[in-house]
Design a protein around this motif. Structure first.
Motif, PDB file in Angstrom:
ATOM      1  N   LEU A  52       0.833  -1.205   0.000  1.00  0.00           N
ATOM      2  CA  LEU A  52       0.000   0.000   0.000  1.00  0.00           C
ATOM      3  C   LEU A  52       0.871   1.259   0.000  1.00  0.00           C
ATOM      4  CD1 LEU A  52      -2.708  -1.052   2.628  1.00  0.00           C
ATOM      5  CD2 LEU A  52      -2.987  -0.911   0.140  1.00  0.00           C
ATOM      6  N   VAL A  53       1.958   1.233   0.763  1.00  0.00           N
ATOM      7  CA  VAL A  53       2.884   2.371   0.800  1.00  0.00           C
ATOM      8  C   VAL A  53       3.540   2.547  -0.563  1.00  0.00           C
ATOM      9  CG1 VAL A  53       5.091   3.160   1.756  1.00  0.00           C
ATOM     10  CG2 VAL A  53       3.314   2.292   3.277  1.00  0.00           C
ATOM     11  N   HIS A  54       4.008   1.460  -1.141  1.00  0.00           N
ATOM     12  CA  HIS A  54       4.691   1.517  -2.439  1.00  0.00           C
ATOM     13  C   HIS A  54       3.787   2.116  -3.522  1.00  0.00           C
ATOM     14  CE1 HIS A  54       7.418   0.428  -5.662  1.00  0.00           C
ATOM     15  NE2 HIS A  54       6.412  -0.166  -6.276  1.00  0.00           N
ATOM     16  N   LYS A  55       2.505   1.794  -3.460  1.00  0.00           N
ATOM     17  CA  LYS A  55       1.551   2.299  -4.456  1.00  0.00           C
ATOM     18  C   LYS A  55       0.945   3.644  -4.058  1.00  0.00           C
ATOM     19  CE  LYS A  55       0.253  -2.134  -6.398  1.00  0.00           C
ATOM     20  NZ  LYS A  55      -0.845  -2.990  -6.819  1.00  0.00           N
ATOM     21  N   ASN A  56       1.401   4.217  -2.933  1.00  0.00           N
ATOM     22  CA  ASN A  56       0.877   5.486  -2.408  1.00  0.00           C
ATOM     23  C   ASN A  56      -0.639   5.446  -2.204  1.00  0.00           C
ATOM     24  OD1 ASN A  56       3.234   6.974  -2.046  1.00  0.00           O
ATOM     25  ND2 ASN A  56       3.320   7.483  -4.213  1.00  0.00           N
TER      26      ASN A  56
END
Length: 95
Positions: free
Chosen positions: A44-48
């Motif tokens: 989720l962080v990687h995909k913002n």
């Protein structure tokens, strides 16, 4: 075996109690708070997709109020809520 399970549950409860008073969460806190797996949080962080801060370019932090808002987005309404809105709309249009 049973004692180990009890200890694991107590550890989880302790983390939930301590984490519930925090306003800024780490990845581990977020795992305990949401029940999401670490790999999913990083995805989720990687995909913002999820709101986060990375002040030193390394460690991730999450503001609890922003996470709450994010978790409750795209809320579905119950049939009675939709009917109430429809009735309110009809009542305001008649005037």
């Amino acid at each position: 075996m049973e004692n180990q399970l009890i200890l694991e549950k107590l550890d989880r409860l302790e983390k939930l109690i301590v984490g519930s008073s925090k306003e800024i969460l780490t990845v581990e806190d977020l795992i305990n708070y949401t029940g999401y797996k670490q790999s999913y949080i990083y995805k989720l962080v990687h995909k913002n997709v999820i709101p986060f801060s990375k002040p030193n370019g390394k460690t991730l932090f999450f503001e609890k109020s922003e996470i709450d808002t994010w978790l409750l987005q795209n809320k579905s309404q119950s049939i009675s809520q939709i009917e109430d809105k429809a009735q309110d709309y009809i009542n305001t249009r008649k005037k």
